[in-house]
Design a protein around this motif. Structure first.
Motif, PDB file in Angstrom:
ATOM      1  N   ASP A 363      23.337   2.391  -5.365  1.00  0.00           N
ATOM      2  CA  ASP A 363      22.611   3.270  -4.581  1.00  0.00           C
ATOM      3  C   ASP A 363      21.121   2.637  -4.780  1.00  0.00           C
ATOM      4  OD1 ASP A 363      24.862   4.887  -4.453  1.00  0.00           O
ATOM      5  OD2 ASP A 363      24.187   6.263  -6.088  1.00  0.00           O
ATOM      6  N   LEU A 364      20.464   2.523  -3.403  1.00  0.00           N
ATOM      7  CA  LEU A 364      19.288   1.605  -3.321  1.00  0.00           C
ATOM      8  C   LEU A 364      18.154   2.607  -2.984  1.00  0.00           C
ATOM      9  CD1 LEU A 364      18.433  -1.230  -3.462  1.00  0.00           C
ATOM     10  CD2 LEU A 364      18.790  -1.289  -0.907  1.00  0.00           C
ATOM     11  N   THR A 365      17.029   2.781  -3.891  1.00  0.00           N
ATOM     12  CA  THR A 365      15.937   3.598  -3.416  1.00  0.00           C
ATOM     13  C   THR A 365      14.762   2.827  -3.051  1.00  0.00           C
ATOM     14  OG1 THR A 365      16.601   5.393  -5.028  1.00  0.00           O
ATOM     15  CG2 THR A 365      14.111   5.266  -4.254  1.00  0.00           C
ATOM     16  N   ILE A 366      14.429   2.887  -1.765  1.00  0.00           N
ATOM     17  CA  ILE A 366      13.181   2.192  -1.140  1.00  0.00           C
ATOM     18  C   ILE A 366      11.919   2.900  -1.485  1.00  0.00           C
ATOM     19  CG2 ILE A 366      12.311   1.027   0.943  1.00  0.00           C
ATOM     20  CD1 ILE A 366      15.071   0.129   0.070  1.00  0.00           C
ATOM     21  N   GLU A 367      10.863   2.243  -2.191  1.00  0.00           N
ATOM     22  CA  GLU A 367       9.732   2.950  -2.343  1.00  0.00           C
ATOM     23  C   GLU A 367       8.895   2.534  -1.219  1.00  0.00           C
ATOM     24  OE1 GLU A 367       8.346   1.611  -6.102  1.00  0.00           O
ATOM     25  OE2 GLU A 367      10.233   2.237  -7.179  1.00  0.00           O
ATOM     26  N   LYS A 368       7.712   3.357  -1.137  1.00  0.00           N
ATOM     27  CA  LYS A 368       6.727   3.631  -0.329  1.00  0.00           C
ATOM     28  C   LYS A 368       5.913   1.935  -0.556  1.00  0.00           C
ATOM     29  CE  LYS A 368       5.775   8.393   0.568  1.00  0.00           C
ATOM     30  NZ  LYS A 368       4.730   9.419   0.485  1.00  0.00           N
ATOM     31  N   HIS A 369       5.560   1.328   0.802  1.00  0.00           N
ATOM     32  CA  HIS A 369       4.945   0.234   0.443  1.00  0.00           C
ATOM     33  C   HIS A 369       3.267   0.289   0.730  1.00  0.00           C
ATOM     34  CE1 HIS A 369       4.058  -0.157   4.792  1.00  0.00           C
ATOM     35  NE2 HIS A 369       5.528   0.098   4.853  1.00  0.00           N
ATOM     36  N   ARG A 370       3.064   1.417   1.320  1.00  0.00           N
ATOM     37  CA  ARG A 370       1.619   1.765   1.379  1.00  0.00           C
ATOM     38  C   ARG A 370       0.729   0.616   2.036  1.00  0.00           C
ATOM     39  NH1 ARG A 370       1.458   6.408  -1.431  1.00  0.00           N
ATOM     40  NH2 ARG A 370       3.170   6.542  -3.188  1.00  0.00           N
ATOM     41  N   GLY A 371       1.386  -0.100   3.124  1.00  0.00           N
ATOM     42  CA  GLY A 371       0.341  -1.164   3.815  1.00  0.00           C
ATOM     43  C   GLY A 371       0.213  -2.169   2.929  1.00  0.00           C
ATOM     44  N   LYS A 372       1.083  -2.370   1.787  1.00  0.00           N
ATOM     45  CA  LYS A 372       0.644  -3.733   0.977  1.00  0.00           C
ATOM     46  C   LYS A 372       1.613  -4.839   1.216  1.00  0.00           C
ATOM     47  CE  LYS A 372      -1.456  -0.881  -2.670  1.00  0.00           C
ATOM     48  NZ  LYS A 372      -1.188  -0.287  -4.102  1.00  0.00           N
ATOM     49  N   LEU A 373       2.582  -4.839   2.257  1.00  0.00           N
ATOM     50  CA  LEU A 373       3.227  -5.769   2.505  1.00  0.00           C
ATOM     51  C   LEU A 373       2.518  -6.898   3.156  1.00  0.00           C
ATOM     52  CD1 LEU A 373       6.593  -4.061   4.022  1.00  0.00           C
ATOM     53  CD2 LEU A 373       6.018  -4.596   1.519  1.00  0.00           C
ATOM     54  N   GLN A 374       2.954  -8.054   2.864  1.00  0.00           N
ATOM     55  CA  GLN A 374       2.232  -9.557   3.372  1.00  0.00           C
ATOM     56  C   GLN A 374       3.480 -10.402   3.988  1.00  0.00           C
ATOM     57  OE1 GLN A 374      -0.869 -10.499   3.177  1.00  0.00           O
ATOM     58  NE2 GLN A 374      -1.614  -8.865   2.055  1.00  0.00           N
ATOM     59  N   ALA A 375       3.016 -11.035   5.226  1.00  0.00           N
ATOM     60  CA  ALA A 375       4.152 -11.739   6.018  1.00  0.00           C
ATOM     61  C   ALA A 375       4.498 -12.750   5.048  1.00  0.00           C
ATOM     62  CB  ALA A 375       3.501 -12.129   7.330  1.00  0.00           C
ATOM     63  N   PRO A 376       5.946 -13.143   5.335  1.00  0.00           N
ATOM     64  CA  PRO A 376       6.350 -14.306   4.743  1.00  0.00           C
ATOM     65  C   PRO A 376       5.705 -15.684   4.865  1.00  0.00           C
ATOM     66  CG  PRO A 376       8.019 -13.482   6.282  1.00  0.00           C
ATOM     67  CD  PRO A 376       6.974 -12.454   6.235  1.00  0.00           C
ATOM     68  N   LYS A 377       5.641 -16.467   3.970  1.00  0.00           N
ATOM     69  CA  LYS A 377       5.086 -17.938   4.423  1.00  0.00           C
ATOM     70  C   LYS A 377       5.944 -18.757   5.316  1.00  0.00           C
ATOM     71  CE  LYS A 377       2.225 -17.770   0.185  1.00  0.00           C
ATOM     72  NZ  LYS A 377       1.923 -18.480  -1.340  1.00  0.00           N
ATOM     73  N   SER A 403       3.468  -5.556   8.389  1.00  0.00           N
ATOM     74  CA  SER A 403       3.063  -6.390   7.312  1.00  0.00           C
ATOM     75  C   SER A 403       1.809  -7.213   7.484  1.00  0.00           C
ATOM     76  CB  SER A 403       4.155  -7.358   6.666  1.00  0.00           C
ATOM     77  OG  SER A 403       5.544  -6.768   6.635  1.00  0.00           O
ATOM     78  N   LYS A 404       1.025  -7.630   6.761  1.00  0.00           N
ATOM     79  CA  LYS A 404      -0.207  -8.188   6.977  1.00  0.00           C
ATOM     80  C   LYS A 404       0.118  -9.563   7.559  1.00  0.00           C
ATOM     81  CE  LYS A 404      -3.242  -5.410   3.900  1.00  0.00           C
ATOM     82  NZ  LYS A 404      -3.917  -5.491   2.867  1.00  0.00           N
ATOM     83  N   GLY A 405      -0.403 -10.095   8.194  1.00  0.00           N
ATOM     84  CA  GLY A 405      -0.159 -11.525   8.700  1.00  0.00           C
ATOM     85  C   GLY A 405       0.624 -11.767   9.845  1.00  0.00           C
ATOM     86  N   ARG A 406       1.194 -13.164   9.942  1.00  0.00           N
ATOM     87  CA  ARG A 406       1.969 -13.649  11.066  1.00  0.00           C
ATOM     88  C   ARG A 406       3.423 -13.882  10.547  1.00  0.00           C
ATOM     89  NH1 ARG A 406       1.176 -18.540  14.709  1.00  0.00           N
ATOM     90  NH2 ARG A 406       1.672 -17.797  16.832  1.00  0.00           N
ATOM     91  N   THR A 407       4.297 -13.189  11.197  1.00  0.00           N
ATOM     92  CA  THR A 407       5.709 -13.421  10.762  1.00  0.00           C
ATOM     93  C   THR A 407       6.446 -14.535  11.902  1.00  0.00           C
ATOM     94  OG1 THR A 407       5.945 -11.750   9.446  1.00  0.00           O
ATOM     95  CG2 THR A 407       8.063 -12.607   9.881  1.00  0.00           C
TER      96      THR A 407
END
Length: 507
Positions: A363-377, A403-407
């Motif tokens: 069972d998988l619980t996803i948490e709020k990211h609150r706008g802190k995700l960054q685009a993968p390099k 997510s912030k940035g360019r994916t």
């Protein structure tokens, strides 16, 4: 000849049974009497457009369709999702298992089967050639095939509605020296050649010629004298080779096999039928077949990892925390690791076994990211299992958008699918199409409400629904049959998490 009312009544009767509703429960939802339902199903009652629309709402399928109108969704977005959702069993495994049931002259029962349009289309094809199919409690399904199939009566329209009909080739070659199957349909994802299927089955004495609208199949049965090397490691190609080997006496070695989840589920089912298979989960499968299979068996397909990715993507796009129950963790392990690297936090319970006793679930619980995700390099791209599943790739698009940035996403396996991702620009996403396989996504996106028609591909269509869940205001997503091909009661299940989606039948 049946009247129009009788034809509509027969359709309503069939859909009611597919949905597992009694006449009484159906009547209650329609706010009418059981006797009225009985009259409707026997074609003895005239039906207004309003009544047909109400019936369509309850059955979650348009009874009639005029022009481009049909089953639509109205989404009041911008709402936080919360709570728990339990995954359904795998769509891709289900259609393969239905085709594989033709190998068994005993009674086959599948547990907790998904009631989705793709499954219904394959069932319609099976019933048209003489197979008896019955839905039981808890979405179990029982299959009894006749001693002889009548392929002359194959339901052409249902067969053409799904690419999965290609997986009839493997089972049918064991009993028929000459047969025809209609051209395969399904999602419109560019030129998806059937050549790998034909090359694989040539090893078993199959010769296929394409004519207008159908494949003409001639069989001069033989056992491969050495290993089979698949032209590509496709899922349906591997499944066809497995089903061809399953009732061939002797040993067949299949190289370059797919090890994906639906192939592993098929292998587990074939083992239930007495077929010996070594190498499950690898690219080399060794199969010891049996020419006669007649067993009463019960098998539980595993939960759908792609549905897990849908709900993960919906949670991220709406910045929500939800718990997804019964997730086949090993089949989305890399997907979760990629998400962890960009900043998504989640918690998983200890592993426990699926109903089939083999696959590990959590069972998988996803948490709020609150706008802190960054685009993968680095780029996001699919690969053979245990790489990122090709059908998981689309669900990185809404995630990248917030997510912030360019994916950079390189969807190299499917021709033209990346083009459909640009549909999200209609709801505010910033997407640059490089070519039919590659896109750049620039975050952060603020999704906006819109009125959009679904593209003719399942996963890209569902991305629009995810974006609309995140967009403040009312959106309309039209012609959602494409989504219903792969997801069961999706609007109802999302509403259980706090979404506000209304199913509209505009006829």
């Amino acid at each position: 000849m049946a009247s129009t009312n009788q034809k509509i009544g027969n359709l309503i009767y069939k859909l009611r049974h597919e949905r597992g509703l009694t006449q009484a429960s159906f009547a209650k939802q329609l706010n009418t009497s059981q006797s009225a339902v009985n009259r409707i199903e026997h074609g003895n009652q005239n039906l207004s457009l309003e009544t047909l629309a109400r019936i369509s709402d309850v059955l979650n399928k348009p009874i009639i369709q005029v022009g481009n109108r049909g089953l639509n969704l109205q989404i009041e977005g911008g709402r936080e999702l919360k709570g728990e959702i339990t995954l359904k069993t795998s769509k891709n495994a289900a259609v393969a298992l239905l085709c594989a049931s033709l190998l068994n002259h005993g009674v086959t029962r599948f547990k907790a089967f998904p009631k989705i349009e793709e499954v219904h289309r394959i069932i319609e094809v099976l019933e048209s050639i003489g197979v008896k199919i019955k839905w039981l409690a808890n979405n179990d399904i029982e299959i009894n095939r006749p001693a002889q199939l009548d392929l002359s009566k194959i339901n052409v329209s249902s067969a053409k509605a799904t690419r999965s009909v290609l997986m009839f080739l493997g089972p049918l070659l064991h009993e028929h020296k000459h047969f025809k199957i209609p051209f395969a349909g399904g999602c419109k994802l560019g030129e998806r050649t059937v050549e790998p299927h034909l090359l694989a089955l040539q090893n078993f004495g199959v010769n296929v010629k394409a004519h207008t609208g159908f494949y003409d199949v001639k069989v001069n049965r033989k056992l491969p004298t050495e290993r089979i090397v698949l032209y590509e490691a496709g899922n349906t190609v591997t499944n066809n080779a497995l089903m061809a080997a399953a009732r061939s006496n002797g040993t067949t070695i299949i190289h370059n096999a797919s090890a994906d989840y639906m192939v592993q589920d098929l292998c587990l089912f074939l083992q239930k039928l007495g077929v010996k298979i070594q190498g499950i989960g690898s690219s080399v499968l060794t199969v010891e077949g049996s020419s006669n299979i007649k067993k009463n068996v019960s098998f539980a397909p595993t939960e759908d990892p792609i549905e897990a990715m849908f709900f993960i993507s919906a949670a991220v796009a709406t910045n929500s925390s939800i718990t997804i129950k019964r997730v086949p963790i090993d089949w989305i392990a890399l997907e979760l690791y990629k998400l962890e690297v960009i900043g998504l936090k989640f918690k998983a319970t200890k592993k426990y076994k699926a109903t089939n006793g083999v696959v590990d679930l959590v069972d998988l619980t996803i948490e709020k990211h609150r706008g802190k995700l960054q685009a993968p390099k680095d780029k996001i791209h699919p690969n053979l299992w245990p790489g990122i599943n090709p059908d998981s790739i689309p669900y990185f698009v809404p995630i990248a958008a917030v997510s912030k940035g360019r994916t950079f996403i390189h969807d190299w396996m499917f021709e033209n699918r990346a083009i459909y991702y640009t549909e999200l620009t209609k709801i505010g996403a910033n997407i640059e199409l490089v070519d039919p396989h590659r896109i750049y996504i620039k975050g952060k996106t603020k999704f906006t409400a819109a009125d959009v028609v679904c593209p003719p591909a399942l996963r890209p269509a569902s991305l629009l629904l995810i974006g609309m869940l995140a967009a403040s205001g009312k959106s309309k997503l039209r012609n959602v049959y494409t989504i219903n091909r792969g997801y069961e009661d999706l609007a109802k299940r999302l509403n259980s998490l706090g979404a506000r989606i209304t199913v509209l039948n505009e006829i």
